[in-house]
Design an enzyme around this catalytic site. Sequence first.
Site, PDB file in Angstrom:
ATOM      1  N   LEU A  37       1.099  -1.152   0.297  1.00 29.44           N
ATOM      2  CA  LEU A  37       0.066   0.224  -0.008  1.00 29.44           C
ATOM      3  C   LEU A  37       0.608   0.968   0.139  1.00 29.44           C
ATOM      4  O   LEU A  37       1.624   1.461   0.720  1.00 29.44           O
ATOM      5  CB  LEU A  37      -1.369   0.141   0.873  1.00 29.44           C
ATOM      6  CG  LEU A  37      -1.975  -0.848   1.338  1.00 29.44           C
ATOM      7  CD1 LEU A  37      -2.947  -0.722   2.520  1.00 29.44           C
ATOM      8  CD2 LEU A  37      -3.035  -0.420   0.167  1.00 29.44           C
ATOM      9  N   ASP A  38       0.638   2.288  -0.620  1.00 26.73           N
ATOM     10  CA  ASP A  38       1.557   3.818  -0.581  1.00 26.73           C
ATOM     11  C   ASP A  38       1.144   4.072   0.327  1.00 26.73           C
ATOM     12  O   ASP A  38       0.783   4.012   0.484  1.00 26.73           O
ATOM     13  CB  ASP A  38       0.941   4.346  -1.748  1.00 26.73           C
ATOM     14  CG  ASP A  38       1.318   3.505  -3.274  1.00 26.73           C
ATOM     15  OD1 ASP A  38       1.871   3.138  -3.686  1.00 26.73           O
ATOM     16  OD2 ASP A  38       0.608   4.210  -4.385  1.00 26.73           O
ATOM     17  N   PRO A  39       2.749   4.620   0.792  1.00 26.58           N
ATOM     18  CA  PRO A  39       2.074   5.891   1.943  1.00 26.58           C
ATOM     19  C   PRO A  39       0.945   6.492   2.186  1.00 26.58           C
ATOM     20  O   PRO A  39       1.086   6.587   3.337  1.00 26.58           O
ATOM     21  CB  PRO A  39       3.929   6.379   1.875  1.00 26.58           C
ATOM     22  CG  PRO A  39       4.305   6.297   1.041  1.00 26.58           C
ATOM     23  CD  PRO A  39       4.121   5.225  -0.038  1.00 26.58           C
ATOM     24  N   ARG A 179      -4.517   4.812  -8.222  1.00 27.91           N
ATOM     25  CA  ARG A 179      -4.369   6.733  -8.726  1.00 27.91           C
ATOM     26  C   ARG A 179      -4.119   6.819  -9.953  1.00 27.91           C
ATOM     27  O   ARG A 179      -4.335   8.173 -10.233  1.00 27.91           O
ATOM     28  CB  ARG A 179      -2.866   7.177  -7.910  1.00 27.91           C
ATOM     29  CG  ARG A 179      -1.207   5.910  -8.506  1.00 27.91           C
ATOM     30  CD  ARG A 179      -0.877   6.212  -7.346  1.00 27.91           C
ATOM     31  NE  ARG A 179       0.082   4.812  -6.789  1.00 27.91           N
ATOM     32  CZ  ARG A 179       1.843   5.192  -6.835  1.00 27.91           C
ATOM     33  NH1 ARG A 179       1.810   6.176  -7.970  1.00 27.91           N
ATOM     34  NH2 ARG A 179       2.401   4.715  -6.776  1.00 27.91           N
TER      35      ARG A 179
END
Length: 307
Positions: A37-39, A179
């Site tokens: 999971l992206d930050p 995204r």
Amino acid sequence: MEGVVLLHKPKGMTSHDCVFKLRKILREKRIGHTGTLDPDVTGVLPICVGRATKIAQFLTSETKTYEGEVTLGFSTTTEDASGEVVETKYVDRVITRKEVEEALATLTGTIEQMPPMFSAVKVNGKKLYEYARAGQEVERPVRTITIHEFVLLDDREVFEGENISFRFRVTCSKGTYVRTLAVMIGEKLGFPSHMSHLVRTASGEFLLEDCISFEEIEENVQNGTVESIFISIDEALSKFPKMVVDEKQAEKIKNGMFLKNELQITAPFITVFDKNDRCLAIYEHHPKHPGMLKPMKVLVNNQELKL
């Protein structure tokens, strides 16, 4: 200490950061996450502990559900709010609900998607974000993904302003970059865009409401109730069909024994249990011998079988 921890990942931490912190809290080295999971993204992050690390690959192939926000008006280097602005084009007209819903509809089903430059996808043995940080552009592989559901959550009929934002929910296959979907929505509507907010609300059967925070985990460790935070291996694999073997077969499974598919199970993976209802291994269909199953992942060793 073993099982799956459903972590409510906080904003600002990478998945690896979460694993590192959990190793310190639990004082256990055998810990691994089931998907990055992206930050900037929060939400469901299943983390495998102890013997459960052996089943991580079977928890990563699940569909994921996210709720997020798209902002029209400018795009960024990272396709989310953390990047530098690349292109600006103020929204100079009213966007209707119908337009947004039609854009989401065109992105539903089986579609192709190019991963962002700031991602961990490897090209020629090097991660894309490494090229991006060095200011290099490389040809990126196109992926085929599946969008099962893509719905608008805002109840407004029109959207207007220099920068327009609206909320959505998407259920998608593994490997989908949400995204990038936000950028694709903007392209459909004729404006640069980026993902301004995202939370993962489900990973397979694991739901956000069942997740716990680092603070709750630490509290359970201090109270001596740490075992309560784990989902057992058996429960984590409960979606797979199940076979039960006798004691003699159980002893041979650790050496890679083939099994007959006596129950004529057609699912790709089968969990094999002993008489004590302990999961011993995960089997798959043998590619060369119809009607036979071969071990894909053995979860016990000699010592564990004698317990």
